[in-house]
Design an enzyme around this catalytic site. Structure first.
Site, PDB file in Angstrom:
ATOM      1  N   ASP A  63     -27.966  -4.270   3.113  1.00  0.00           N
ATOM      2  CA  ASP A  63     -26.652  -4.783   2.985  1.00  0.00           C
ATOM      3  C   ASP A  63     -26.013  -3.681   2.646  1.00  0.00           C
ATOM      4  O   ASP A  63     -24.580  -3.763   2.986  1.00  0.00           O
ATOM      5  CB  ASP A  63     -26.291  -6.160   2.077  1.00  0.00           C
ATOM      6  CG  ASP A  63     -25.969  -7.357   3.119  1.00  0.00           C
ATOM      7  OD1 ASP A  63     -26.016  -7.092   4.004  1.00  0.00           O
ATOM      8  OD2 ASP A  63     -26.242  -8.446   2.521  1.00  0.00           O
ATOM      9  N   GLN A 115     -28.435 -13.567   0.601  1.00  0.00           N
ATOM     10  CA  GLN A 115     -27.078 -13.996   1.377  1.00  0.00           C
ATOM     11  C   GLN A 115     -26.003 -14.372   0.435  1.00  0.00           C
ATOM     12  O   GLN A 115     -26.192 -15.220  -0.557  1.00  0.00           O
ATOM     13  CB  GLN A 115     -27.629 -15.149   2.228  1.00  0.00           C
ATOM     14  CG  GLN A 115     -26.525 -15.888   3.216  1.00  0.00           C
ATOM     15  CD  GLN A 115     -26.127 -15.025   4.266  1.00  0.00           C
ATOM     16  OE1 GLN A 115     -26.846 -14.238   4.910  1.00  0.00           O
ATOM     17  NE2 GLN A 115     -24.711 -15.040   4.557  1.00  0.00           N
ATOM     18  N   LYS A 135     -30.801 -14.610  11.524  1.00  0.00           N
ATOM     19  CA  LYS A 135     -31.152 -13.172  11.200  1.00  0.00           C
ATOM     20  C   LYS A 135     -32.622 -13.252  11.425  1.00  0.00           C
ATOM     21  O   LYS A 135     -33.196 -12.351  11.966  1.00  0.00           O
ATOM     22  CB  LYS A 135     -30.516 -12.881   9.859  1.00  0.00           C
ATOM     23  CG  LYS A 135     -29.346 -12.448   9.723  1.00  0.00           C
ATOM     24  CD  LYS A 135     -28.687 -12.467   8.246  1.00  0.00           C
ATOM     25  CE  LYS A 135     -27.519 -12.222   8.033  1.00  0.00           C
ATOM     26  NZ  LYS A 135     -26.906 -12.241   6.949  1.00  0.00           N
TER      27      LYS A 135
END
Ligand code: NAD
Length: 296
Positions: free
Chosen positions: A121, A98, A54
């Site tokens: 997200d 994460q 990422k």
């Protein structure tokens, strides 16, 4: 029928190039560089790989990448304090924590402490509610990637019968909402669904997000249907480790009109959509028009 392969790797590269173009314009015309902060708690090897790639791709499209690596025993208070700092940092337009988090941390509490406008997200409860009510939101990256591929392949999805197999908050449920938003007739199937083969056989669009290797055989697929395989399963075959999806690719490709492979299908789209979401968040927070074709 031999299915057309939907090349997620090539499509993701195209999306990243579009993002990079827009980032260059933002820098030149507005003096703004989008920034994505990624928070990793602990040393889960798979998470470390995701976070590294990422960060690398964030920099490749010209954005600023801020990585925060915290010890596995970081307290909830310390993690929440970091998120608060990132929420208030004008250089940070997107925040990603994460998952999974170590057991002692409350995932819902942590996710819901992110500023919804920076929640790239799309897991914050406000974004879930906005998506469910058809309002502008941050959309979870994997389903957004699936939607982009479907729109690219079909143009309009209006009136199509879609079946989503799996009802997770991360993939299945938001995928179903997005398909509904594009006027599909949507069925959500799950572990308790009666006669799953029959349900799948009615679908023009099948999205499989279960996590069971090759559980959908070709004879469940309606002739000409579009198959989007979200599953990523590691199996041993012929003494080698192999990645396979939730769909039995070989038999499904004989009946489907189009199909995503694993690897090289949905997977690469997820990070591309994370970058797209960061750009969208940056444009919104600066009152600028949203990038075209990169949002739901
Ligand atoms: P999950 O475990 O949270 O959810 C799985 C869902 O499948 C559940 O809702 C369950 O009801 C359903 N299910 C289980 N057994 C079933 C059965 N026999 N028949 C029908 N439904 C059944 O998983 P998830 O997070 O949604 O992920 C699903 C898969 O997608 C995994 O393989 C995961 O690795 C993969 N994934 C890929 C990406 C990507 O970037 N490509 C992103 C997220 C998840």
């Amino acid at each position: 029928m031999v299915a057309q392969v939907i090349d997620g790797k090539a499509f993701a590269a195209k999306v990243r190039a579009q993002v990079a173009d827009q980032v260059a314009k933002l820098k030149e015309e507005n003096g703004i560089t989008p920034g994505l902060a990624v928070v990793l708690v602990g040393e889960d090897p798979a998470s470390q790989v995701y976070v590294r790639s990422k960060g690398k791709m964030t920099v490749e499209v010209g954005m600023n990448s801020y990585e925060h690596k915290l010890d596995v025993d970081t307290s909830e208070a310390d993690l929440l304090a970091l998120i608060e700092k990132l929420n208030n940092d004008p250089a940070v337009h997107g925040i990603l924590v994460q998952l999974p988090l170590p057991k002692h941390l409350n995932e819902d509490l942590v996710i819901n402490s992110i500023d919804p406008a920076k929640d790239v997200d799309g897991f914050h409860i406000s974004n879930v509610g906005l998506l469910g009510t058809g309002q502008k939101s941050m959309v979870p990256c994997t389903p957004l990637g699936c939607l982009m591929m479907l729109r690219d392949h079909h143009g309009s999805l209006s009136g199509m019968d879609a079946v989503v197999i799996g009802r997770s908050n991360i993939v299945g449920k938001p995928m179903a909402q997005l398909l509904l938003g594009d006027s599909c007739t949507v069925t959500i199937a799950h572990s308790r669904t009666k006669d799953l083969p029959d349900v799948v056989r009615r679908a023009d669009i099948v999205v499989a997000a279960v996590g069971r290797p090759e559980m959908v055989p070709g004879d469940w697929i309606k002739e000409g249907a579009t198959v989007i395989d979200v599953g990523i399963n590691r199996i041993e075959r012929d003494g080698k480790t192999k990645l396979v999806g939730d769909v039995d690719y070989a038999s499904a490709a004989e009946r489907a009109g189009a199909i995503t492979p694993v690897p090289g299908g949905v997977g690469p789209m997820t990070i591309a959509c994370l970058l797209a979401n960061t750009l969208t968040a940056c444009c919104r927070s600066n009152g600028l028009p949203e990038p075209e074709g990169l949002t739901a």
